[in-house]
Design a protein around this motif. Structure first.
Motif, PDB file in Angstrom:
ATOM      1  N   MET A   1      50.552 -34.992  95.093  1.00 20.10           N
ATOM      2  CA  MET A   1      50.962 -36.384  95.301  1.00 20.10           C
ATOM      3  C   MET A   1      52.420 -36.577  94.876  1.00 20.10           C
ATOM      4  O   MET A   1      53.194 -37.224  95.552  1.00 20.10           O
ATOM      5  CB  MET A   1      50.035 -37.287  94.486  1.00 20.10           C
ATOM      6  N   GLU A   2      52.788 -35.992  93.726  1.00 29.89           N
ATOM      7  CA  GLU A   2      54.161 -36.143  93.255  1.00 29.89           C
ATOM      8  C   GLU A   2      55.127 -35.420  94.185  1.00 29.89           C
ATOM      9  O   GLU A   2      56.181 -35.940  94.527  1.00 29.89           O
ATOM     10  CB  GLU A   2      54.298 -35.578  91.851  1.00 29.89           C
ATOM     11  N   LEU A   3      54.714 -34.219  94.623  1.00 30.08           N
ATOM     12  CA  LEU A   3      55.551 -33.474  95.562  1.00 30.08           C
ATOM     13  C   LEU A   3      55.719 -34.268  96.839  1.00 30.08           C
ATOM     14  O   LEU A   3      56.798 -34.329  97.413  1.00 30.08           O
ATOM     15  CB  LEU A   3      54.926 -32.108  95.863  1.00 30.08           C
ATOM     16  N   ALA A   4      54.619 -34.899  97.290  1.00 31.93           N
ATOM     17  CA  ALA A   4      54.673 -35.677  98.520  1.00 31.93           C
ATOM     18  C   ALA A   4      55.663 -36.822  98.387  1.00 31.93           C
ATOM     19  O   ALA A   4      56.447 -37.080  99.303  1.00 31.93           O
ATOM     20  CB  ALA A   4      53.282 -36.212  98.858  1.00 31.93           C
ATOM     21  N   ALA A   5      55.653 -37.485  97.254  1.00 31.89           N
ATOM     22  CA  ALA A   5      56.574 -38.610  97.053  1.00 31.89           C
ATOM     23  C   ALA A   5      58.019 -38.129  97.074  1.00 31.89           C
ATOM     24  O   ALA A   5      58.897 -38.778  97.642  1.00 31.89           O
ATOM     25  CB  ALA A   5      56.261 -39.324  95.738  1.00 31.89           C
ATOM     26  N   ALA A  28      65.939 -45.230  98.583  1.00 27.30           N
ATOM     27  CA  ALA A  28      64.917 -44.261  99.020  1.00 27.30           C
ATOM     28  C   ALA A  28      63.894 -44.039  97.913  1.00 27.30           C
ATOM     29  O   ALA A  28      62.691 -43.910  98.178  1.00 27.30           O
ATOM     30  CB  ALA A  28      65.574 -42.936  99.410  1.00 27.30           C
ATOM     31  N   CYS A  29      64.366 -44.020  96.677  1.00 25.51           N
ATOM     32  CA  CYS A  29      63.460 -43.834  95.532  1.00 25.51           C
ATOM     33  C   CYS A  29      62.481 -45.001  95.432  1.00 25.51           C
ATOM     34  O   CYS A  29      61.277 -44.791  95.254  1.00 25.51           O
ATOM     35  CB  CYS A  29      64.297 -43.712  94.256  1.00 25.51           C
ATOM     36  N   GLN A  30      62.967 -46.239  95.560  1.00 30.43           N
ATOM     37  CA  GLN A  30      62.064 -47.401  95.450  1.00 30.43           C
ATOM     38  C   GLN A  30      61.048 -47.388  96.598  1.00 30.43           C
ATOM     39  O   GLN A  30      59.883 -47.726  96.408  1.00 30.43           O
ATOM     40  CB  GLN A  30      62.833 -48.740  95.451  1.00 30.43           C
ATOM     41  N   TRP A  31      61.496 -47.006  97.794  1.00 30.55           N
ATOM     42  CA  TRP A  31      60.572 -46.931  98.937  1.00 30.55           C
ATOM     43  C   TRP A  31      59.471 -45.909  98.666  1.00 30.55           C
ATOM     44  O   TRP A  31      58.291 -46.170  98.864  1.00 30.55           O
ATOM     45  CB  TRP A  31      61.316 -46.542 100.209  1.00 30.55           C
ATOM     46  N   ALA A  32      59.897 -44.715  98.231  1.00 31.52           N
ATOM     47  CA  ALA A  32      58.915 -43.643  98.001  1.00 31.52           C
ATOM     48  C   ALA A  32      57.940 -44.023  96.890  1.00 31.52           C
ATOM     49  O   ALA A  32      56.731 -43.788  97.003  1.00 31.52           O
ATOM     50  CB  ALA A  32      59.640 -42.335  97.655  1.00 31.52           C
ATOM     51  N   LEU A  33      58.447 -44.628  95.814  1.00 32.34           N
ATOM     52  CA  LEU A  33      57.561 -45.017  94.709  1.00 32.34           C
ATOM     53  C   LEU A  33      56.649 -46.161  95.138  1.00 32.34           C
ATOM     54  O   LEU A  33      55.497 -46.238  94.707  1.00 32.34           O
ATOM     55  CB  LEU A  33      58.379 -45.409  93.475  1.00 32.34           C
ATOM     56  N   GLY A  34      57.155 -47.038  95.996  1.00 33.97           N
ATOM     57  CA  GLY A  34      56.318 -48.117  96.537  1.00 33.97           C
ATOM     58  C   GLY A  34      55.135 -47.560  97.318  1.00 33.97           C
ATOM     59  O   GLY A  34      54.044 -48.127  97.316  1.00 33.97           O
ATOM     60  N   MET A  35      55.349 -46.422  98.003  1.00 33.03           N
ATOM     61  CA  MET A  35      54.257 -45.791  98.751  1.00 33.03           C
ATOM     62  C   MET A  35      53.340 -45.003  97.826  1.00 33.03           C
ATOM     63  O   MET A  35      52.134 -44.932  98.043  1.00 33.03           O
ATOM     64  CB  MET A  35      54.822 -44.902  99.844  1.00 33.03           C
ATOM     65  N   ARG A  36      53.925 -44.409  96.786  1.00 33.98           N
ATOM     66  CA  ARG A  36      53.122 -43.635  95.811  1.00 33.98           C
ATOM     67  C   ARG A  36      52.253 -44.574  94.975  1.00 33.98           C
ATOM     68  O   ARG A  36      51.141 -44.242  94.611  1.00 33.98           O
ATOM     69  CB  ARG A  36      54.073 -42.830  94.922  1.00 33.98           C
ATOM     70  N   PHE A  37      52.775 -45.763  94.653  1.00 33.82           N
ATOM     71  CA  PHE A  37      52.051 -46.752  93.841  1.00 33.82           C
ATOM     72  C   PHE A  37      51.931 -48.041  94.663  1.00 33.82           C
ATOM     73  O   PHE A  37      52.607 -49.032  94.389  1.00 33.82           O
ATOM     74  CB  PHE A  37      52.797 -47.033  92.528  1.00 33.82           C
ATOM     75  N   PRO A  38      51.065 -48.018  95.702  1.00 35.06           N
ATOM     76  CA  PRO A  38      51.070 -49.111  96.682  1.00 35.06           C
ATOM     77  C   PRO A  38      50.688 -50.472  96.113  1.00 35.06           C
ATOM     78  O   PRO A  38      51.025 -51.491  96.697  1.00 35.06           O
ATOM     79  CB  PRO A  38      50.052 -48.657  97.740  1.00 35.06           C
ATOM     80  N   LYS A  39      50.022 -50.498  94.974  1.00 33.50           N
ATOM     81  CA  LYS A  39      49.597 -51.799  94.437  1.00 33.50           C
ATOM     82  C   LYS A  39      50.637 -52.410  93.507  1.00 33.50           C
ATOM     83  O   LYS A  39      50.446 -53.512  93.010  1.00 33.50           O
ATOM     84  CB  LYS A  39      48.271 -51.643  93.682  1.00 33.50           C
ATOM     85  N   GLU A  40      51.723 -51.698  93.257  1.00 34.79           N
ATOM     86  CA  GLU A  40      52.654 -52.258  92.279  1.00 34.79           C
ATOM     87  C   GLU A  40      53.372 -53.476  92.844  1.00 34.79           C
ATOM     88  O   GLU A  40      53.603 -53.590  94.037  1.00 34.79           O
ATOM     89  CB  GLU A  40      53.650 -51.198  91.778  1.00 34.79           C
ATOM     90  N   ASP A  41      53.698 -54.404  91.943  1.00 33.06           N
ATOM     91  CA  ASP A  41      54.314 -55.662  92.341  1.00 33.06           C
ATOM     92  C   ASP A  41      55.447 -55.980  91.365  1.00 33.06           C
ATOM     93  O   ASP A  41      55.198 -56.297  90.209  1.00 33.06           O
ATOM     94  CB  ASP A  41      53.248 -56.768  92.319  1.00 33.06           C
ATOM     95  N   LEU A  42      56.676 -55.860  91.863  1.00 38.27           N
ATOM     96  CA  LEU A  42      57.838 -56.061  90.997  1.00 38.27           C
ATOM     97  C   LEU A  42      58.348 -57.503  91.028  1.00 38.27           C
ATOM     98  O   LEU A  42      59.321 -57.822  90.357  1.00 38.27           O
ATOM     99  CB  LEU A  42      58.981 -55.108  91.388  1.00 38.27           C
ATOM    100  N   GLN A  66      60.638 -37.238  87.548  1.00 35.01           N
ATOM    101  CA  GLN A  66      59.555 -38.072  87.021  1.00 35.01           C
ATOM    102  C   GLN A  66      59.315 -39.276  87.929  1.00 35.01           C
ATOM    103  O   GLN A  66      60.268 -39.956  88.319  1.00 35.01           O
ATOM    104  CB  GLN A  66      59.909 -38.587  85.621  1.00 35.01           C
ATOM    105  N   LEU A  67      58.040 -39.521  88.225  1.00 34.69           N
ATOM    106  CA  LEU A  67      57.674 -40.685  89.034  1.00 34.69           C
ATOM    107  C   LEU A  67      57.159 -41.779  88.104  1.00 34.69           C
ATOM    108  O   LEU A  67      56.214 -41.557  87.349  1.00 34.69           O
ATOM    109  CB  LEU A  67      56.561 -40.320  90.028  1.00 34.69           C
ATOM    110  N   ILE A  68      57.789 -42.921  88.143  1.00 34.42           N
ATOM    111  CA  ILE A  68      57.383 -44.019  87.261  1.00 34.42           C
ATOM    112  C   ILE A  68      56.905 -45.192  88.107  1.00 34.42           C
ATOM    113  O   ILE A  68      57.653 -45.695  88.949  1.00 34.42           O
ATOM    114  CB  ILE A  68      58.546 -44.460  86.349  1.00 34.42           C
ATOM    115  N   GLY A  69      55.652 -45.601  87.900  1.00 29.09           N
ATOM    116  CA  GLY A  69      55.088 -46.724  88.641  1.00 29.09           C
ATOM    117  C   GLY A  69      54.812 -47.905  87.719  1.00 29.09           C
ATOM    118  O   GLY A  69      54.629 -47.738  86.510  1.00 29.09           O
ATOM    119  N   LEU A  70      54.789 -49.090  88.313  1.00 29.32           N
ATOM    120  CA  LEU A  70      54.522 -50.305  87.545  1.00 29.32           C
ATOM    121  C   LEU A  70      53.054 -50.691  87.701  1.00 29.32           C
ATOM    122  O   LEU A  70      52.567 -50.902  88.807  1.00 29.32           O
ATOM    123  CB  LEU A  70      55.416 -51.437  88.061  1.00 29.32           C
TER     124      LEU A  70
END
Ligand code: ZN
Length: 161
Positions: A1-5, A28-42, A66-70
């Motif tokens: 999953m991390e590699l995919a992101a 690009a980082c925010q887009w990728a993390l948004g897809m990795r953590f689809p429920k996050e709401d900033l 490092q992938l950091i999600g909210l």
């Protein structure tokens, strides 16, 4: 999953460049993390908190992998109040703050994941004014202009008075 992101972010990079020249890696980082953590709401984070968090996780992502999600950012006062009441009704120590005291209600607190991402932020967050504030919550960070004293748990100051 991390590699995919990470692969996804590289694929998105040229599009991010068209969308936001000069900020492509950030976008690009925010887009990728948004897809990795689809429920996050900033939404609802203060502008300074939002900027600090997204800039910090861009560095974590591109520099250290490092992938950091909210998990939870801004909460409206009604939601926080419901959590507060529920917590009061449980036996044991109260650790959910009243809405008037919660940095989540103010939009300056972030609960993040995973644990490795939180460790990265604990080690590097001061550069962005992001600090872990409680011993018992590895996931909880706040945007502060100065490093705060770390408390054992939320509400500890009240308990010590
Ligand atoms: Zn929190």
């Amino acid at each position: 999953m991390e590699l995919a992101a990470k692969a996804l972010a590289r694929v998105l990079l040229p599009f991010a460049h068209l969308n936001a020249p000069g900020h492509a890696r950030h976008v690009a980082c925010q887009w990728a993390l948004g897809m990795r953590f689809p429920k996050e709401d900033l939404t609802g984070l203060t502008p300074a908190t939002y900027a600090a968090f997204t800039t910090a996780r861009t560095e974590a992502f591109w520099k250290d992998g490092q992938l950091i999600g909210l998990t939870s950012g801004h909460r409206d006062a009604a939601v926080q109040h419901r959590m507060y009441i529920e917590d009061l009704q449980r036996p044991g120590l109260t650790t959910v703050l009243h809405p008037a005291e919660s940095e989540h209600v103010r939009g300056t607190a972030m609960d993040i994941r995973p644990r490795e991402g939180a460790q990265w932020l604990e080690d590097n967050g001061a550069r962005y004014n992001l600090y872990r504030t409680y011993d018992n919550e590895w996931w909880h960070f706040e945007y502060r202009l100065r490093r705060p004293e770390r408390l054992p748990y939320p509400g500890a100051v009240r308990a010590y008075r």
